[in-house]
Design an enzyme around this catalytic site. Structure first.
Site, PDB file in Angstrom:
ATOM      1  CG  ASP A 105      -2.014   0.860   1.177  1.00  9.47           C
ATOM      2  OD1 ASP A 105      -2.146   1.551   0.278  1.00  9.47           O
ATOM      3  OD2 ASP A 105      -2.925   0.622   2.042  1.00  9.47           O
ATOM      4  CG  ASP A 151      -3.219   3.721  -2.877  1.00 11.02           C
ATOM      5  OD1 ASP A 151      -4.366   3.107  -3.236  1.00 11.02           O
ATOM      6  OD2 ASP A 151      -3.085   4.358  -2.115  1.00 11.02           O
ATOM      7  CD  GLU A 152      -5.605  -0.725  -1.025  1.00 11.64           C
ATOM      8  OE1 GLU A 152      -5.517  -1.502  -0.239  1.00 11.64           O
ATOM      9  OE2 GLU A 152      -6.612  -0.052  -1.219  1.00 11.64           O
TER      10      GLU A 152
END
Length: 397
Positions: free
Chosen positions: A13, A106-107
């Site tokens: 993350d 983003d993860e």
DNA sequence: TCTGGGGTCCTAGGACCC
DNA sequence: TCTGGGGTCCTAGGACCC
């Protein structure tokens, strides 16, 4: 050395992703409170840790964020930029294992069971990725490692910022039970409040409550899932992203007006703009859908949806717009103050699979040709070049 | 000038069919 | 002439995620 005892699931993350990318591109902003967001009715998308110290966090209304941190520098989001960085990072993940499931820009979850010939441990993979992401993208990330996705997700949050946390198999309950119930993935504001009402504040409290009680409070499905998660028991596997054979379930767009409106012409014009956007995205993704849903949010934030399922699938701007306006007209609103409208198409299938029967006497090519011409022009000249006449702004003073 | 925009999944009732 | 039992589709709403 490392105590991941073969736990194969990584959750990676990025730390304050949008803000990190923004300050990477503008190094003079480093160490300053930076908020990515905007619009006078917008919310915080991401904030640097220097801004978070003042209580700013994502999803917070911008008005409140500015009040909490008046000196913060507000940067408008650049999604193309974010998307490019995201793609590079996801590619890096895939160079380590094919089993990568992006959850958002983003993860991602990674199952590294197959990578343990190249790496001594999952922790080694995590360290490697953290270093490479920083080297290549100048942003930090946090990594959670565990035997299940749910635990890895919680672990990465505990690792923030710029850290790595392992939940060993033998330490699951020791890790999990002291945490607040809201830390569980899938427990939001409403569910947390319901659990608090039962006097359950920690994951341990939840775990030690009879399943029947939890199910009665939360419903059988949510209750059973969360009770199991409270014991670290989580069947969710890492499933690589849907391929082109399995398109998104829906494509939609909505927009909050800069001021509430009761002007039907304004609403219709917005519905046209949104329908244009949605249908173009469908055509570009080569999908076609049957159910058109209209969303209306009123001044007091109450929100309704109305949907209609068509006889055949469509990706036509005209048909999406016509359906949306019919749904809107059927509401019979009388000068209601409207905050937001949205258009979404669901039941998407691969365009190649959609068969469409022509109505008796219908022209085989009509709107479809017009849509294609528009798509070609937009590709060549950009989105501003071609749009319906009613969307062209007139008489700018 | 509180509360974005993109999604996913679940529930629940009624229609409809066998 | 007093009430089945699935299964699927459609619609509306809601919780949740980032």
């Amino acid at each position: 050395m490392t105590d991941d005892d073969g736990c194969p699931i990584l959750h990676v993350d990025m730390d304050a992703f949008y803000a990190s990318v923004a300050i990477r591109d503008r190094p003079e902003l480093r160490h300053l409170p930076v908020i990515v967001g905007g619009g006078h009715r917008g919310v915080v998308l991401s904030a640097t840790y220097a801004a978070r110290i003042h209580g700013v966090h994502s999803a917070m209304p911008m008005t409140r964020a500015r009040r909490l941190c008046p000196r913060a520098i507000v940067v408008a989001p650049d999604f193309e930029r974010f998307s490019a960085v995201s793609s590079a990072i996801m590619e890096m993940f895939r160079s380590v294992t094919p089993t990568v499931e992006p959850l958002s820009m983003d993860e991602a979850f990674l199952d590294v069971s197959g990578s343990l010939r190249r790496f001594p441990s999952a922790t080694a993979v995590g360290d490697y990725l953290r270093i490479r992401i920083f080297d290549e993208q100048q942003i930090t990330c946090s990594v959670g490692i565990a035997s299940t996705t749910g635990l890895a997700k919680i672990a990465s949050r505990r690792a923030k910022p710029d850290g790595l946390v392992v939940v060993p198999r033998h330490g699951v309950t020791a890790f999990l039970h002291p945490l607040g119930v809201e830390e569980l993935w899938g427990v939001g504001e409403v569910t947390a409040a319901q659990l608090h009402r039962l006097g359950l504040r920690t994951v341990g409290d939840l775990a030690h409550t009879p399943l029947s009680v939890v199910k009665r409070a939360l419903g059988p499905s949510v209750g059973a899932r969360l009770h199991a998660m409270a014991w670290g028991d989580d069947a969710r596997m890492v499933t690589p992203r849907r391929g082109p054979d399995e398109p998104d379930r829906s494509i939609g767009a909505d927009e909050t007006f800069s001021r509430d409106t009761d002007d039907e012409a304004v609403v219709r014009r917005e519905l046209l703009r949104l329908s244009t956007k949605v249908a173009a995205r469908m055509r570009s993704a080569q999908v076609s859908g049957r159910t058109v849903t209209l969303k209306v949010r009123f001044h007091d934030f109450t929100t309704i949806t109305r949907s209609r399922t068509l006889r055949d699938t469509t990706d036509s701007t005209q048909q999406v717009y016509a359906t949306a306006t019919q749904l809107f007209a059927a509401l019979g609103l009388q000068r209601a103050r409207i905050r937001l409208v949205g258009v979404r198409v669901e039941g998407l299938i691969d365009k190649a699979l959609s068969t469409r029967q022509l109505m008796l006497g219908e022209r085989a090519h009509g709107w479809e040709d017009a849509d294609k011409a528009v798509d070609r022009a937009v590709t060549r000249f950009g989105g501003a070049a071609v749009r319906p006449a009613t969307l062209i702004e007139t008489s700018r003073p």
